[in-house]
Design an enzyme around this catalytic site. Structure first.
Site, PDB file in Angstrom:
ATOM      1  N   TYR A   1       0.825  -1.213   0.000  1.00 44.39           N
ATOM      2  CA  TYR A   1       0.000   0.000   0.000  1.00 44.39           C
ATOM      3  C   TYR A   1       0.861   1.266   0.000  1.00 44.39           C
ATOM      4  CZ  TYR A   1      -4.030  -2.990   1.138  1.00 44.39           C
ATOM      5  OH  TYR A   1      -5.005  -3.958   1.128  1.00 44.39           O
TER       6      TYR A   1
ATOM      7  N   LYS B   1       3.314 -15.350   2.527  1.00 46.40           N
ATOM      8  CA  LYS B   1       3.213 -16.124   1.289  1.00 46.40           C
ATOM      9  C   LYS B   1       4.634 -16.491   0.876  1.00 46.40           C
ATOM     10  CE  LYS B   1       0.801 -17.779  -2.213  1.00 46.40           C
ATOM     11  NZ  LYS B   1       0.043 -19.040  -2.040  1.00 46.40           N
TER      12      LYS B   1
ATOM     13  N   ASP C   1      -3.114 -18.145   1.983  1.00 47.20           N
ATOM     14  CA  ASP C   1      -4.283 -18.805   1.382  1.00 47.20           C
ATOM     15  C   ASP C   1      -4.849 -19.842   2.353  1.00 47.20           C
ATOM     16  OD1 ASP C   1      -1.797 -19.912   0.929  1.00 47.20           O
ATOM     17  OD2 ASP C   1      -2.238 -20.677  -1.064  1.00 47.20           O
TER      18      ASP C   1
ATOM     19  N   ASP D   1      -5.347  -6.499   6.048  1.00 45.53           N
ATOM     20  CA  ASP D   1      -6.545  -5.765   5.624  1.00 45.53           C
ATOM     21  C   ASP D   1      -7.653  -6.775   5.295  1.00 45.53           C
ATOM     22  OD1 ASP D   1      -8.276  -3.883   4.664  1.00 45.53           O
ATOM     23  OD2 ASP D   1      -7.117  -3.377   2.872  1.00 45.53           O
TER      24      ASP D   1
ATOM     25  N   ASP E   1     -10.967  -8.179   7.958  1.00 47.85           N
ATOM     26  CA  ASP E   1     -12.378  -8.031   7.562  1.00 47.85           C
ATOM     27  C   ASP E   1     -13.077  -9.383   7.556  1.00 47.85           C
ATOM     28  OD1 ASP E   1     -12.269  -5.341   7.363  1.00 47.85           O
ATOM     29  OD2 ASP E   1     -12.898  -5.213   5.267  1.00 47.85           O
TER      30      ASP E   1
END
Ligand code: NAD
Length: 352
Positions: free
Chosen positions: A133, A186, A218, A242, A246
């Site tokens: 980001y 990852k 994942d 992020d 959620d």
């Protein structure tokens, strides 16, 4: 005496922060100063993040925020909108970690969208100021002029220092909980994740009482749905955090219940509910103040080292829910709905 900067903000913000102040006053003595932020600051000072607010927050020991935004300011240009105030505040306080608990309250089990019989109480620690980001990004036009070959890129970059400091936040939080950290990355594909994993493992050696394992992102997304009870503290990068935070918050089924903390290098943090300003119910006295009250409890735990007082507030919230008391957003059909003040009264009655 600890000084708390109060930023009520917009919509239901003033109602829910007032409720949290009543609860804080029941467990300790604090000094408060209120400042404008968001739409209220646009109206009152012509700017979503006035200098007086910045100075007030910097002079305080911690900051409690309600929420910002609302339809009144939706048509303003992007750089003048209420949310700019929130981003500026996070930047000014150099808050590099975001802590979001997602807890399933047994009394609210029916709100959980999963067919899951167990309990869960997860703390997601998300890196907040690095990664993709904030990395280099851009567009590259095709050298041939064929627009089908135009491309765009974003860069995931983490330094050892950035991973070390977020790792410490996670391990220290785990020491105050059940002592387990799962680091999500990852590393089977991304070099930045391989560095992340190396640094997490190195920092883990400083916390021998905490059990640390790695999990690929994942798999983590799948495991959250399959068996959320296996997680305690989950630490991860900005983008993975992020998305996973959620996902986890939805598992509880009740956003009016979920607090958050953003922390930096000092003890001063920013504490706020994860929900927005709920303009549809603002001023009606029916907002659920529990997310803000639990945010205040996090402030006591993480900024002021007042663990007993934080636990007393959390226990009082549990007891209130277990007694079947509900605000409208979490009431089952046919159940009585208490207003903001009435549910706060019930929580206060249960603080030992
Ligand atoms: P929202 O979270 O404000 O509301 C979504 C729904 O949940 C609404 O029906 C609302 O009434 C309900 N709700 C939310 N909190 C509640 C509570 N404590 N008690 C009872 N019901 C509650 O999200 P939205 O409607 O998408 O956004 C409204 C405004 O809030 C927008 O301007 C948005 O930009 C802003 N916003 C601010 C923040 C923040 O300040 N951190 C976060 C998200 C959205």
């Amino acid at each position: 005496m600890k000084k708390i900067a109060l930023l009520p903000g917009d919509g239901i913000g003033p109602e829910i922060t007032a409720a949290a102040v009543r609860v804080l006053d029941a467990v300790g003595k604090f000094e408060y100063e209120s400042y404008l932020i968001g739409g209220a600051a646009i109206d009152g000072a012509g700017n979503p993040f006035p200098d007086a607010t910045l100075q007030g927050c910097l002079a305080a020991d911690s900051v409690l925020l309600g929420a910002v935004g609302g339809p009144k300011w939706d048509t303003l240009p992007g750089n003048q909108r209420p949310e700019v105030g929130l981003l500026a505040l996070r930047g000014a306080l150099e808050l590099y970690s975001n802590l979001r608990p997602a807890k399933l309250y047994p009394a609210l089990r029916d709100a959980c969208p999963l067919k899951y019989d167990g309990e869960f109480d997860i703390l997601i620690v998300r890196e907040l100021t690095g990664g993709i980001y904030f990395g280099d990004r851009g567009r590259t036009p095709s050298p041939t002029g064929d627009t089908k070959d135009d491309s765009a890129y974003d860069t995931e970059r983490y330094s050892v220092r950035e991973v070390e400091r977020i790792a410490r936040v996670a391990f220290e939080a785990a020491q105050k909980r059940s002592g387990r950290v799962i680091s999500v990355d990852k590393a089977n594909v991304l070099e930045s994740s391989r560095l992340w994993r190396e640094v997490i493992r190195t920092v883990a050696k400083e916390y021998p009482s905490v059990e640390c394992t790695d999990m690929l992102v994942d798999n983590a997304a799948m495991q959250l749905i399959r068996n959320p009870g296996q997680f305690d503290v989950m630490v991860t990068s900005n983008m993975f955090g992020d998305i996973l935070s959620d996902e986890a918050s939805q598992l509880t089924g009740s956003i009016g219940m979920l607090p958050s903390a953003s922390l930096g290098a000092t003890k001063r943090g920013l504490y706020e509910p994860i929900h927005g300003s709920a303009p549809d119910i603002a001023g009606q006295g029916i907002a659920n103040p529990i997310a803000t009250i639990l945010s205040a409890a996090m402030m006591l735990r993480y900024s002021f080292d007042m663990e007993a007082e934080a636990a007393a507030i959390e226990a009082a919230v549990d007891a209130t829910l277990n007694a079947g008391l509900r605000t409208g957003d979490i009431a089952a059909p046919g159940q009585a709905k208490l207003g903001t003040v009435a549910i706060t009264d019930e929580i206060l009655r249960r603080i030992g």
